[in-house]
Enzyme design. Structure first.
Site, PDB file in Angstrom:
ATOM      1  N   SER A  53      32.754 -21.263 -29.082  1.00 43.44           N
ATOM      2  CA  SER A  53      31.948 -22.474 -29.203  1.00 43.44           C
ATOM      3  C   SER A  53      32.826 -23.654 -29.566  1.00 43.44           C
ATOM      4  CB  SER A  53      30.849 -22.262 -30.242  1.00 43.44           C
ATOM      5  OG  SER A  53      31.054 -23.091 -31.357  1.00 43.44           O
ATOM      6  N   LYS A  54      32.457 -24.808 -28.981  1.00 43.58           N
ATOM      7  CA  LYS A  54      33.250 -26.020 -29.203  1.00 43.58           C
ATOM      8  C   LYS A  54      33.301 -26.382 -30.682  1.00 43.58           C
ATOM      9  CE  LYS A  54      32.488 -28.006 -24.755  1.00 43.58           C
ATOM     10  NZ  LYS A  54      32.155 -29.060 -23.858  1.00 43.58           N
ATOM     11  N   ARG A  55      32.210 -26.073 -31.381  1.00 44.23           N
ATOM     12  CA  ARG A  55      32.150 -26.463 -32.784  1.00 44.23           C
ATOM     13  C   ARG A  55      32.995 -25.558 -33.674  1.00 44.23           C
ATOM     14  NH1 ARG A  55      27.788 -28.154 -30.689  1.00 44.23           N
ATOM     15  NH2 ARG A  55      26.962 -26.059 -30.431  1.00 44.23           N
ATOM     16  N   ARG A  56      33.089 -24.287 -33.303  1.00 48.14           N
ATOM     17  CA  ARG A  56      33.726 -23.326 -34.194  1.00 48.14           C
ATOM     18  C   ARG A  56      35.168 -22.995 -33.793  1.00 48.14           C
ATOM     19  NH1 ARG A  56      29.750 -19.184 -33.884  1.00 48.14           N
ATOM     20  NH2 ARG A  56      30.718 -18.875 -31.871  1.00 48.14           N
ATOM     21  N   ASP A  57      35.412 -22.921 -32.505  1.00 46.27           N
ATOM     22  CA  ASP A  57      36.708 -22.412 -32.039  1.00 46.27           C
ATOM     23  C   ASP A  57      37.498 -23.507 -31.319  1.00 46.27           C
ATOM     24  OD1 ASP A  57      35.906 -19.601 -32.655  1.00 46.27           O
ATOM     25  OD2 ASP A  57      34.451 -20.003 -31.081  1.00 46.27           O
TER      26      ASP A  57
END
Ligand code: GLU
Length: 492
Positions: free
Chosen positions: A239-243
């Site tokens: 995910s863009k937010r996490r990784d």
């Protein structure tokens, strides 16, 4: 009679709504490999119908990243935002042929009619109302009530969907804007696409696309290949937010395009001989879409760095300097390129062996360029401040280094950098001999004896080989740093 085999035409169809994702790059790459293997064409289609989220800057990023990865495009980019009339024409055709109907239900109307246990999705309320399409009315596709739709997927085999489980989906919103599924099918037909290779997340909409395809024309159905999702170490979808997922971020940290290319290739596929690191030619010769694994592929950043280290080490020293130089120039904007090169070049070979990204070169070479230079506080305290031998040993080494500098043709205060292997007095070989001699005298092993010198002059307990680094730094700087370290020690 010989049959003329159909030309393979595949497309990569990203939506420019954010940074170009490694998953998108893997999709592009698999399309490219397939097209090149079959002597076919790769078409680039920018799916920018979502005007609020799309931005030309993201398209620019996609184009740059594809170029960087050496994924060449044969046609396009086409922009869906410029093709709206085609989609509207297809919608009209579907209405006139009875495959689609107008619908004026609002979300509230639909929800209000829902009873407990009723089928999810639209309840076909407007199917037989005979509404005329127009502003404020959506257009829905009339999904057959019976039968199954079979997706012929190279990766997953045949996947069946019961038509009864598919709702009468929207083709045009009540605003008159075409929906994604309509645009994609119209374009795939118009562009003569034969194989649709894309992310797994699109599999649920594929039966809709197939129904639509057949309603629009009798063109041969495309073959699908839905690629496995990329997951992180916790098996969560990236995910863009996490990784860290943006190709641009990896490029900025100094991942080489050839390493990224290779790593993306093995995210879901491997050659028969089990090798992992290989040239694009091998991928082109052996890649087999039918062998792509359908279980999720772990995007392992550490593995990517490992691949990258391999590719960095296989560069010539000259190539390595050229590729790492922009990272040093960015870190030291006030330094002249020639100043950087004069110190970096002599240490390129030893730096290349020790990094997994180009950016790491900046940390390893910081001792050459940081002004003012200051050793790491913890390392200084531990290896010098708390040492029972460091001070006297450093004094002895300093004296000998001064003698070496005096013997050096350039004089101790005349010059700074010299260049490894230049054969002057203050060179790696001599400095090592000096240190061995001092260590012997003090009854110390060389590794232990190196530590305080390394921390005083190079700043950290780990890094490049000490003697090459000292030679490159040159007599004046080495002596000044040893003197500073001794003064710092005396001050506490
Ligand atoms: N535009 C879609 C995406 O970026 C791809 C759709 C497709 O390949 O059919 O996920």
């Amino acid at each position: 009679m010989a049959t003329v085999s159909e030309e393979v035409r595949v497309r990569f169809a990203p939506s420019p709504t954010g940074y170009f994702h490694v998953g998108g790059a893997r999709t592009a790459l698999y399309n490219w490999l397939f097209a090149r293997q079959r002597g076919g064409k790769l078409i680039l289609r920018i799916e920018d119908t979502d005007t609020e989220r799309s931005d030309p800057a993201w398209t620019e990023g996609i184009l740059k990243a594809l170029e960087w990865l050496n994924i060449s495009i044969d046609e396009g980019p086409y922009f869906q935002s410029q093709r709206k009339n085609l989609y509207l024409g297809a919608a009209e055709k579907l209405f006139l042929s009875g495959h689609a109907y107008a619908c004026d239900c609002t979300r509230e109307d639909i929800d209000g009619r829902k009873k407990e246990g009723s089928k999810p999705g639209y309840d076909n309320y407007c199917r037989e109302r005979g509404l005329v399409p127009g502003v404020g009315r959506a257009l829905r596709f009339r999904v057959p009530d019976t039968g199954v739709t079979v997706v012929n997927d190279i990766v997953r085999g045949e996947v069946e969907f019961a038509n009864v489980s598919i709702e009468d989906f929207v083709l045009l919103k009540s605003s008159g804007d075409p929906l994604f599924v309509l645009a994609v099918v119209v374009d795939d037909q118009d562009m003569g696409i034969t194989h649709i290779i894309r992310a797994e997340e699109h599999l649920p909409t594929t039966p809709k696309a197939l129904l639509l395809w057949q309603a629009l024309s009798d063109k041969k159905l495309p073959v699908f290949a839905h690629l496995p999702v990329l997951v992180n170490e916790k098996r969560q979808k990236l995910s863009k937010r996490r990784d860290r997922v943006a190709v641009e971020d990896y490029r900025a940290m100094g991942i080489l395009p050839e390493a990224m290319f290779n790593y993306l290739t093995v995210l879901g596929w491997a050659p028969k001989d089990g090798s992992e690191i290989f040239k694009p030619e091998k991928a082109l010769a052996e890649f087999d879409l039918g062998q792509v694994n359908h279980s999720p592929a772990f995007f392992d950043e550490k593995r990517l760095f490992y691949f990258n280290g391999h590719y960095i080490r296989s560069l010539t020293d000259g190539d390595f300097v050229e590729r790492a130089l922009p990272h040093l120039e960015k870190a030291y904007p006030n330094l002249d390129r020639q100043d950087i090169l004069s110190k970096f070049v002599p240490l390129a070979a030893v730096t290349k062996e020790r990094v997994t990204t180009l950016e790491e070169s900046v940390g390893l070479l910081a001792f050459l360029f940081d002004v003012p230079f200051s050793p790491d506080g913890d390392d200084f305290q531990k290896l010098i401040g708390e040492s029972d031998f460091a001070e006297s040993f450093m004094r002895d080494v300093l004296e000998h280094f001064k003698q070496a500098a005096d013997a050096d043709g350039r004089g101790s205060l005349a010059e700074t950098g010299s260049g490894a292997g230049s054969g002057t007095g203050f060179d790696a070989e001599l400095l090592k001999a000096v240190l061995i001699q001092c260590a012997d005298k003090a009854g110390l092993k060389l590794a232990k004896a190196q530590a305080p010198i390394r921390v005083s002059v190079l700043g950290k307990k780990t890094g490049l080989p000490l003697f090459e680094a000292l030679e490159t730094l040159g007599p004046r700087e080495v002596i000044a740093r040893l003197e500073n370290a001794l003064a710092r020690l005396a001050a506490v």
